[in-house]
Design an enzyme around this catalytic site. Structure first.
Site, PDB file in Angstrom:
ATOM      1  N   LYS A  83      -3.148 -19.359  17.786  1.00  0.00           N
ATOM      2  CA  LYS A  83      -2.116 -18.333  17.654  1.00  0.00           C
ATOM      3  C   LYS A  83      -0.754 -18.942  17.986  1.00  0.00           C
ATOM      4  O   LYS A  83      -0.606 -19.600  19.026  1.00  0.00           O
ATOM      5  CB  LYS A  83      -2.443 -17.222  18.653  1.00  0.00           C
ATOM      6  CG  LYS A  83      -2.220 -15.824  18.160  1.00  0.00           C
ATOM      7  CD  LYS A  83      -2.839 -14.877  19.169  1.00  0.00           C
ATOM      8  CE  LYS A  83      -2.304 -13.496  19.015  1.00  0.00           C
ATOM      9  NZ  LYS A  83      -2.738 -12.624  20.100  1.00  0.00           N
TER      10      LYS A  83
HETATM   11  C1  E4P Z   1      -2.419  -9.086  19.660  1.00  0.00           C
HETATM   12  O1  E4P Z   1      -2.995 -10.074  19.325  1.00  0.00           O
HETATM   13  C2  E4P Z   1      -1.836  -8.829  20.980  1.00  0.00           C
HETATM   14  O2  E4P Z   1      -2.571  -9.573  21.927  1.00  0.00           O
HETATM   15  C3  E4P Z   1      -1.932  -7.390  21.399  1.00  0.00           C
HETATM   16  O3  E4P Z   1      -2.505  -6.571  20.420  1.00  0.00           O
HETATM   17  C4  E4P Z   1      -0.711  -6.843  22.028  1.00  0.00           C
HETATM   18  O4  E4P Z   1      -0.958  -5.526  22.456  1.00  0.00           O
HETATM   19  P1  E4P Z   1      -0.018  -4.750  23.484  1.00  0.00           P
HETATM   20  O5  E4P Z   1       1.236  -4.384  22.775  1.00  0.00           O
HETATM   21  O6  E4P Z   1      -0.802  -3.536  23.858  1.00  0.00           O
HETATM   22  O7  E4P Z   1       0.219  -5.690  24.637  1.00  0.00           O
END
Ligand code: E4P
Length: 217
Positions: A83
């Protein structure tokens, strides 16, 4: 739509794995830090629980550092998807690593224009953050719809992963909008089971059954 769990917590993953409906996992630096373990160890442990794409995020911010870090993360397990953030450096890392056959999830996407750049850079997954857009008074589901349309128009193979899903309606609306994947915390996945008519109906079925087949109880 594939269902991914957005967590680094092994207990949550083990519990959800029993349901047999989890197709993959997303993590981010905040979620890994919460578990207090080395990222290599935590990701390897996650790969033992869920057999699917497991996203592991770089913490470098410069392309020249993200690239070797991404290569290292990719070596943890064959299911690891690296990522990178949707920055200029992240896009350089995505273009470079995707050419080496590494699968990239480009994260922190908040506009269709950004999603177009990620697809051009060979991203395997784009992660638009639905909940965080809604938190700002925007419409996260509209963004999912826009990205799906653009990718379809040009036949991009990049999968749209609706991230930051906080409620069952978020999940349903993203599925209707055409997201390939939805990632959510354990709490959101667990909430998807609930319906008062299911509970009420089951209670009635059990009562009717007991009246005839277990009258002494
Ligand atoms: C996605 O890969 C992120 O880790 C995640 O969905 C972020 O979510 P949040 O906005 O609830 O922290």
């Amino acid at each position: 739509m594939k269902i991914f769990l957005d967590t680094g917590n092994l207990d949550e993953l083990k519990k959800a794995a029993q349901w047999g409906i989890v197709d993959g996992v997303t993590t981010n630096p905040s979620l890994i830090a919460k578990e207090g373990k080395k990222i290599e160890d935590q990701i390897a442990a996650i790969c033992e629980i869920i057999d699917g794409d497991i996203s592991a995020e770089v913490v470098s911010t410069k392309a020249e550092d993200m690239i070797p870090e991404g290569r290292k993360l990719a070596k943890i397990h064959k299911n690891v998807v690296v990522k990178v953030p949707l920055t200029r450096d992240g896009i350089i890392a995505c273009s470079t690593l995707s050419k080496e056959g590494i699968r990239l999830n480009v994260t922190l996407c908040f506009s269709a224009g950004q999603a177009l750049l990620a697809a051009k850079a060979g991203a395997y997954i784009i992660s638009p953050f639905v909940g965080r857009i809604d938190d700002m008074g925007g419409n996260g589901v509209d963004l999912i719809r826009q990205i799906c349309t653009i990718y379809k128009n040009y036949n991009f193979k990049t999968q749209v992963l609706a991230a930051s899903l906080r409620t069952p309606p978020h999940v349903i609306d993203c599925a209707l909008a055409g997201a390939h994947i939805g990632t959510m915390p354990f709490k959101t996945l667990d909430m998807l089971f609930n319906h008062p008519l299911t509970d009420k109906g089951l209670e009635q079925f059990m009562k009717d059954w007991a009246k005839v087949f277990e009258p002494t109880k």
